[in-house]
Scaffold this motif. Structure first.
Motif, short mmCIF file in Angstrom:
data_model
loop_
_atom_site.label_atom_id
_atom_site.label_comp_id
_atom_site.label_asym_id
_atom_site.label_seq_id
_atom_site.Cartn_x
_atom_site.Cartn_y
_atom_site.Cartn_z
N ALA A 107 0.84 -1.20 0.00
CA ALA A 107 0.00 0.00 0.00
C ALA A 107 0.87 1.25 0.00
O ALA A 107 2.09 1.18 0.22
CB ALA A 107 -0.92 0.00 1.23
N LEU A 108 0.23 2.40 -0.23
CA LEU A 108 0.95 3.67 -0.23
C LEU A 108 0.88 4.34 1.13
O LEU A 108 -0.19 4.44 1.74
CB LEU A 108 0.36 4.63 -1.27
CG LEU A 108 0.56 4.30 -2.74
CD1 LEU A 108 0.06 5.46 -3.59
CD2 LEU A 108 2.01 3.99 -3.05
N GLY A 109 2.03 4.80 1.61
CA GLY A 109 2.12 5.66 2.77
C GLY A 109 2.47 7.07 2.32
O GLY A 109 2.72 7.32 1.13
N LEU A 110 2.52 7.99 3.27
CA LEU A 110 2.76 9.39 2.92
C LEU A 110 3.57 10.10 4.00
O LEU A 110 3.24 10.03 5.18
CB LEU A 110 1.42 10.12 2.72
CG LEU A 110 1.50 11.52 2.11
CD1 LEU A 110 1.93 11.46 0.66
CD2 LEU A 110 0.15 12.22 2.24
N LEU A 111 4.62 10.78 3.55
CA LEU A 111 5.37 11.71 4.41
C LEU A 111 4.96 13.12 4.03
O LEU A 111 4.75 13.43 2.84
CB LEU A 111 6.88 11.56 4.21
CG LEU A 111 7.51 10.20 4.47
CD1 LEU A 111 9.02 10.28 4.19
CD2 LEU A 111 7.26 9.74 5.89
N SER A 112 4.87 14.01 5.00
CA SER A 112 4.52 15.40 4.72
C SER A 112 5.48 16.32 5.46
O SER A 112 6.03 15.98 6.51
CB SER A 112 3.08 15.69 5.14
OG SER A 112 2.90 15.46 6.53
N ALA A 113 5.68 17.53 4.88
CA ALA A 113 6.54 18.53 5.49
C ALA A 113 5.98 19.91 5.16
O ALA A 113 5.23 20.09 4.20
CB ALA A 113 7.97 18.40 4.97
N ALA A 114 6.37 20.88 5.95
CA ALA A 114 5.90 22.26 5.76
C ALA A 114 6.50 22.85 4.48
O ALA A 114 7.54 22.40 4.00
CB ALA A 114 6.29 23.12 6.96
N SER A 135 2.20 9.61 7.86
CA SER A 135 0.80 9.27 8.12
C SER A 135 0.73 7.94 8.87
O SER A 135 1.41 6.98 8.49
CB SER A 135 0.03 9.16 6.80
OG SER A 135 -1.27 8.66 7.02
N PRO A 136 -0.08 7.86 9.92
CA PRO A 136 -0.14 6.62 10.70
C PRO A 136 -0.87 5.48 9.99
O PRO A 136 -0.76 4.33 10.39
CB PRO A 136 -0.88 7.03 11.97
CG PRO A 136 -1.71 8.20 11.56
CD PRO A 136 -0.90 8.93 10.53
N GLN A 137 -1.62 5.81 8.93
CA GLN A 137 -2.36 4.80 8.18
C GLN A 137 -1.99 4.90 6.70
O GLN A 137 -1.56 5.95 6.22
CB GLN A 137 -3.87 5.02 8.33
CG GLN A 137 -4.37 4.94 9.75
CD GLN A 137 -4.24 3.55 10.34
OE1 GLN A 137 -4.24 2.55 9.62
NE2 GLN A 137 -4.11 3.46 11.67
N PRO A 138 -2.14 3.82 5.93
CA PRO A 138 -1.91 3.92 4.49
C PRO A 138 -2.89 4.90 3.87
O PRO A 138 -4.03 5.02 4.32
CB PRO A 138 -2.13 2.49 3.98
CG PRO A 138 -2.87 1.78 5.06
CD PRO A 138 -2.51 2.45 6.35
N VAL A 139 -2.45 5.59 2.84
CA VAL A 139 -3.31 6.58 2.18
C VAL A 139 -3.94 6.03 0.90
O VAL A 139 -4.81 6.68 0.31
CB VAL A 139 -2.51 7.86 1.87
CG1 VAL A 139 -2.10 8.56 3.16
CG2 VAL A 139 -1.29 7.57 0.99
#
Length: 342
Positions: free
Chosen positions: A230-237, A251-255
């Motif tokens: 599955a796909l996960g996601l990292l995010s940044a400002a 993200s704590p869950q798959p997106v």
């Protein structure tokens, strides 16, 4: 009468465009799909094992009708001679670059798996000569390299073999074939959904900048032979330093995950692209059409529109069912309606 005729033509053109559809999968087989856009064309590629081919088209919905051109073949032996995986095409500094993973035919294992890059100065990547720029000097063996540009700087991200797991590592680039320092480990498998199939894996990183400037890195988690891939996601400002591990939040869950109800399993190894008019964001990914299909040639490329939430985060939705008509990516109207008569 002329205005009315032009309006009728415009309405007919818009209705025709709106009625155009495509169906997933785009091809019967195509693991690790990738799309690059340049000068009104889409260039598609996927894993073929011993070579790299490019499909050139203006309409990804009709990818199967596009010609495929083999632009490079693996050498008969030595480094980079086997397991040619996950090619990515990028246009950087006025030239084309192909990044890919490969191993040594005599030692087709993780210890001998590295990342390589080819260069082509032709305006059309399906033509001209591809020359090798060699193996990228990564701190770890690894796979699935990608490149992105942010604030006039180039960055390289790959899936690195670190002990018994695979992490995401990022490095600055001094040019499209040379990595700088530091090479920062920004994400490791920490959740159960990233450890399915008996491996702890983060792979297939892909960069995406949101409409509000937020930074995102999608990645594929777990072993590709698991239905739970599955796909996960990292995010940044928006103003974050991408080389700072603390800047990225997972993200704590798959997106984007399997949908048994839609008959889609193990979706992953994606890319992103825009519609021809630039108004829509689309995701391209591979998936299996049944449970237990593993990590083989039945993985097929699919695409669907994704959306943006009000807070500037991506909404990938649910993998759509195969063989369902979907509207093609939006295009500029070929015929503009005349001004409303006063």
């Amino acid at each position: 009468m002329l205005a009315a005729s032009l309006l009728a033509i415009a309405v007919a053109a818009n209705l025709a465009a709106a009625s155009e559809t495509f169906r997933n999968p785009l091809l019967p087989t195509g693991p690790d799909p990738w799309v690059a856009q340049h000068d009104g064309f889409y260039y598609y590629t996927n894993t073929l094992g011993d070579r790299i081919a490019l499909w050139k088209t203006r309409d990804l919905g009709r990818l199967a009708a596009a010609p495929a051109t083999v632009v490079w073949r693996a050498p008969a032996s030595g480094p980079g001679s086997a397991a040619v995986w996950a090619p990515e095409l990028h246009f950087l500094d006025g030239k084309w670059y192909l990044y890919y993973t490969a191993a040594d035919k005599a030692h087709d294992d993780d210890t001998h798996r590295h990342l390589y890059v080819l260069e082509n100065a032709s305006p059309d990547p399906t033509q001209g000569q591809w020359i090798s720029r060699g193996m990228l000097k990564t701190d770890h063996n690894g796979i699935d390299g990608t490149v992105f540009q942010l604030r006039d700087k180039l960055y390289f991200v790959y899936s690195a073999y670190v002990g018994d797991h695979s992490d995401l590592v990022i490095a600055p680039m001094t040019n499209p074939w040379t990595l700088g320092t530091p090479q920062a480990d920004i994400a490791q498998p920490t959740y159960a959904w990233e450890m399915q199939g008996g491996r702890k894996i983060l792979e297939g990183p892909e960069f995406l900048e949101g409409p509000t400037g937020k930074l995102f890195l999608s990645y594929s988690a777990s072993a590709c032979w698991s239905d739970h891939y599955a796909l996960g996601l990292l995010s940044a400002a928006p103003d974050a330093d991408p080389l700072d591990p603390a800047a990225w939040h997972k993200s704590p869950q798959p997106v984007f995950a399997q949908s048994p109800a839609n008959g889609v399993y193990a979706p992953g190894h994606n890319g992103f692209f825009k519609s021809p008019d630039g108004k829509q964001t689309w995701i391209i990914y591979h998936a299996n059409g049944g449970p237990g299909w593993k990590c083989g040639p039945r993985r097929s490329p699919r695409m669907q529109q994704m959306h943006w939430r009000a807070d500037g985060t991506p909404d990938f939705g649910v993998p759509v069912k195969a063989d369902v008509p979907l509207a093609v990516p939006s295009r500029q109207d070929e015929v503009q309606a005349p001004p409303h008569p006063r």
